[in-house]
Write an enzyme that holds these catalytic residues in place. Structure first.
Site, PDB file in Angstrom:
ATOM      1  N   CYS A   1      -0.610   1.847  -3.987  1.00  0.00           N
ATOM      2  CA  CYS A   1      -2.055   2.120  -3.919  1.00  0.00           C
ATOM      3  C   CYS A   1      -2.197   3.454  -3.172  1.00  0.00           C
ATOM      4  O   CYS A   1      -1.240   3.925  -2.549  1.00  0.00           O
ATOM      5  CB  CYS A   1      -2.752   0.992  -3.154  1.00  0.00           C
ATOM      6  SG  CYS A   1      -2.167   0.881  -1.456  1.00  0.00           S
TER       7      CYS A   1
ATOM      8  N   HIS B   1      -0.947  -0.463   7.293  1.00  0.00           N
ATOM      9  CA  HIS B   1      -1.663  -1.686   7.709  1.00  0.00           C
ATOM     10  C   HIS B   1      -2.380  -1.512   9.045  1.00  0.00           C
ATOM     11  O   HIS B   1      -3.160  -2.362   9.440  1.00  0.00           O
ATOM     12  CB  HIS B   1      -0.691  -2.851   7.898  1.00  0.00           C
ATOM     13  CG  HIS B   1      -0.068  -3.342   6.652  1.00  0.00           C
ATOM     14  ND1 HIS B   1      -0.805  -3.745   5.569  1.00  0.00           N
ATOM     15  CD2 HIS B   1       1.225  -3.515   6.301  1.00  0.00           C
ATOM     16  CE1 HIS B   1       0.027  -4.143   4.617  1.00  0.00           C
ATOM     17  NE2 HIS B   1       1.255  -4.004   5.038  1.00  0.00           N
TER      18      HIS B   1
ATOM     19  N   CYS C   1      -4.572   3.058   6.712  1.00  0.00           N
ATOM     20  CA  CYS C   1      -5.455   3.297   5.563  1.00  0.00           C
ATOM     21  C   CYS C   1      -6.911   3.336   6.055  1.00  0.00           C
ATOM     22  O   CYS C   1      -7.320   2.501   6.868  1.00  0.00           O
ATOM     23  CB  CYS C   1      -5.253   2.175   4.550  1.00  0.00           C
ATOM     24  SG  CYS C   1      -6.372   2.331   3.158  1.00  0.00           S
TER      25      CYS C   1
ATOM     26  N   HIS D   1      -0.107 -11.448  10.028  1.00  0.00           N
ATOM     27  CA  HIS D   1       0.019 -10.227   9.219  1.00  0.00           C
ATOM     28  C   HIS D   1      -0.437  -9.036  10.064  1.00  0.00           C
ATOM     29  O   HIS D   1      -1.471  -9.118  10.745  1.00  0.00           O
ATOM     30  CB  HIS D   1      -0.841 -10.347   7.957  1.00  0.00           C
ATOM     31  CG  HIS D   1      -0.597  -9.251   6.975  1.00  0.00           C
ATOM     32  ND1 HIS D   1      -1.110  -7.981   7.151  1.00  0.00           N
ATOM     33  CD2 HIS D   1       0.128  -9.198   5.832  1.00  0.00           C
ATOM     34  CE1 HIS D   1      -0.721  -7.213   6.140  1.00  0.00           C
ATOM     35  NE2 HIS D   1       0.035  -7.938   5.329  1.00  0.00           N
TER      36      HIS D   1
ATOM     37  N   GLU E   1      -1.941  -6.310   9.479  1.00  0.00           N
ATOM     38  CA  GLU E   1      -3.313  -5.826   9.280  1.00  0.00           C
ATOM     39  C   GLU E   1      -4.309  -6.736  10.015  1.00  0.00           C
ATOM     40  O   GLU E   1      -5.244  -6.256  10.668  1.00  0.00           O
ATOM     41  CB  GLU E   1      -3.642  -5.799   7.785  1.00  0.00           C
ATOM     42  CG  GLU E   1      -5.036  -5.253   7.519  1.00  0.00           C
ATOM     43  CD  GLU E   1      -5.456  -5.392   6.069  1.00  0.00           C
ATOM     44  OE1 GLU E   1      -4.655  -5.095   5.170  1.00  0.00           O
ATOM     45  OE2 GLU E   1      -6.598  -5.822   5.838  1.00  0.00           O
TER      46      GLU E   1
ATOM     47  N   THR F   1      -7.486  -6.961   3.405  1.00  0.00           N
ATOM     48  CA  THR F   1      -7.731  -6.164   2.196  1.00  0.00           C
ATOM     49  C   THR F   1      -7.068  -6.698   0.931  1.00  0.00           C
ATOM     50  O   THR F   1      -7.526  -6.405  -0.169  1.00  0.00           O
ATOM     51  CB  THR F   1      -7.231  -4.718   2.402  1.00  0.00           C
ATOM     52  OG1 THR F   1      -5.864  -4.783   2.787  1.00  0.00           O
ATOM     53  CG2 THR F   1      -8.035  -3.987   3.435  1.00  0.00           C
TER      54      THR F   1
ATOM     55  N   SER G   1       2.262  -9.519   1.040  1.00  0.00           N
ATOM     56  CA  SER G   1       1.169 -10.439   0.764  1.00  0.00           C
ATOM     57  C   SER G   1       0.454 -10.102  -0.551  1.00  0.00           C
ATOM     58  O   SER G   1       0.149 -10.982  -1.355  1.00  0.00           O
ATOM     59  CB  SER G   1       0.230 -10.395   1.977  1.00  0.00           C
ATOM     60  OG  SER G   1      -1.058 -10.653   1.653  1.00  0.00           O
ATOM     61  N   ASN G   2       0.201  -8.808  -0.803  1.00  0.00           N
ATOM     62  CA  ASN G   2      -0.515  -8.454  -2.033  1.00  0.00           C
ATOM     63  C   ASN G   2       0.330  -8.769  -3.262  1.00  0.00           C
ATOM     64  O   ASN G   2      -0.194  -9.177  -4.296  1.00  0.00           O
ATOM     65  CB  ASN G   2      -0.997  -6.996  -1.991  1.00  0.00           C
ATOM     66  CG  ASN G   2       0.070  -6.005  -2.357  1.00  0.00           C
ATOM     67  OD1 ASN G   2       0.319  -5.752  -3.526  1.00  0.00           O
ATOM     68  ND2 ASN G   2       0.755  -5.435  -1.367  1.00  0.00           N
TER      69      ASN G   2
ATOM     70  N   SER H   1       2.791  -2.079  -2.649  1.00  0.00           N
ATOM     71  CA  SER H   1       3.809  -1.500  -1.764  1.00  0.00           C
ATOM     72  C   SER H   1       5.127  -1.242  -2.491  1.00  0.00           C
ATOM     73  O   SER H   1       6.144  -0.949  -1.854  1.00  0.00           O
ATOM     74  CB  SER H   1       4.026  -2.458  -0.582  1.00  0.00           C
ATOM     75  OG  SER H   1       4.023  -3.796  -1.034  1.00  0.00           O
TER      76      SER H   1
HETATM   77 FE1  F3S Z   1      -5.506   0.754   1.702  1.00  0.00          FE
HETATM   78 FE2  F3S Z   1      -6.263  -0.810  -0.220  1.00  0.00          FE
HETATM   79 FE3  F3S Z   1      -3.868   0.127  -0.185  1.00  0.00          FE
HETATM   80  S1  F3S Z   1      -6.672  -1.073   1.922  1.00  0.00           S
HETATM   81  S2  F3S Z   1      -3.350   0.377   1.955  1.00  0.00           S
HETATM   82  S3  F3S Z   1      -5.726   1.325  -0.459  1.00  0.00           S
HETATM   83  S4  F3S Z   1      -4.449  -1.916  -0.855  1.00  0.00           S
END
Ligand code: F3S
Length: 279
Positions: free
Chosen positions: A12, A73, A95, A123, A125, A160, A217-218, A259
């Protein structure tokens, strides 16, 4: 056998930015440290280790005056102040979206709300968000929502990378525990787009491969979403693939967590194509 990739998969923008910063810094300085894994992916961590970047989880392990990159995170504010005390230079790649949630939690608390975060309290974050509150708490299931005591006011936010349906289900329970309830959907749009395109991919495929850290986690949520539609295998790397999974399959869908580095995805695609050629 046809191999299709999800429209949205892999890094991302938040993770990409952190990785770009850390790689650039590694070229310029020796002995760079990263507070926690830059993103939850062993292959990425291994690659960065090879560039001389050490992952630390405890500030005591950083020598005075070092350069320390803060992961995407984020981290509790105390980590930054501890680093300052040690005369370290902190390069914060948290982020922006995570920062926004940290601030939001602090603001709601000032207005008298009990902060409840949807996500695993261990976690990084979630730890970072809760550290911006004095009495915030985290829940990760409807069961833990049921055990919440009653409060006058609750602000319910999400980590998130949570699944939106699970967040909405939990919200229905949490709202029973207060008189005034605020739900703010803080699931990152990038996560949602990956989840939606994972669903679309699963519907078009005979089998789905989700690539990413088993501790991400994602990625785990993405695998869960795909497996509710189609047979899904969550793998970390190409070597985890099994030829048997593709016997008689016409369409293989591949997606990856936020990730997962592009080269890891590419290796998986190539190996699946090889299996396909042999079928
Ligand atoms: Fe930020 Fe969303 Fe990635 S919060 S780290 S852009 S999954």
């Amino acid at each position: 056998m046809k191999v299709i990739l999800a429209e949205r998969s892999g890094f991302c923008p938040g993770v990409k930015r952190s990785v770009d910063v850390v790689v650039e810094m590694a070229k310029r300085c020796d002995g760079l440290y990263c507070y926690g894994e830059i993103a939850h992916n062993h292959q990425l961590t291994k690659k960065l280790n090879g560039m001389g970047i050490s992952v630390i989880h405890d500030i005591n392990d950083v020598p005075k005056g070092s350069i320390v990159v803060i992961r995407s995170h984020g981290c509790p504010p105390e980590v930054i102040s501890e680093l300052k005390k040690k005369k370290c230079r902190a390069i914060d790649t948290t982020c922006n979206y995570v920062k926004k949630i940290q601030n939001l939690a602090g603001e709601f608390e000032k207005k008298g709300f009990k902060i409840v975060i949807f996500g695993d309290k261990k976690h990084p974050e979630v730890e970072g968000i809760l550290a911006n509150t004095t009495k915030g708490t985290a829940i990760s299931s409807i069961g833990s929502a049921r055990r919440l005591p009653s409060f006058e006011k609750i602000a319910f936010l999400s980590k998130t990378t949570e699944n939106k349906d699970d967040f909405d289900d939990a919200a229905r329970e949490v709202r029973k525990h207060c008189r005034e309830f605020r739900k703010v959907d803080t699931i990152c749009r990038e996560t949602e787009l990956r989840q939606l395109s994972g669903q679309k991919l699963a519907r078009k495929s005979d089998v789905v491969i989700v690539v990413g850290g088993f501790h991400s986690s994602n990625t785990k949520n993405l695998a869960g979403i795909c497996s509710s539609i189609r047979k899904t295998h969550h793998i970390e790397k190409a070597a985890d693939l099994k030829k048997d999974w593709f016997k008689g399959k016409k369409v293989v869908g591949i997606t990856a967590g936020a990730s997962t580095p592009p080269e890891v995805i590419e290796e998986v695609v190539q190996k699946v194509k090889l299996f396909g050629a042999g079928n």
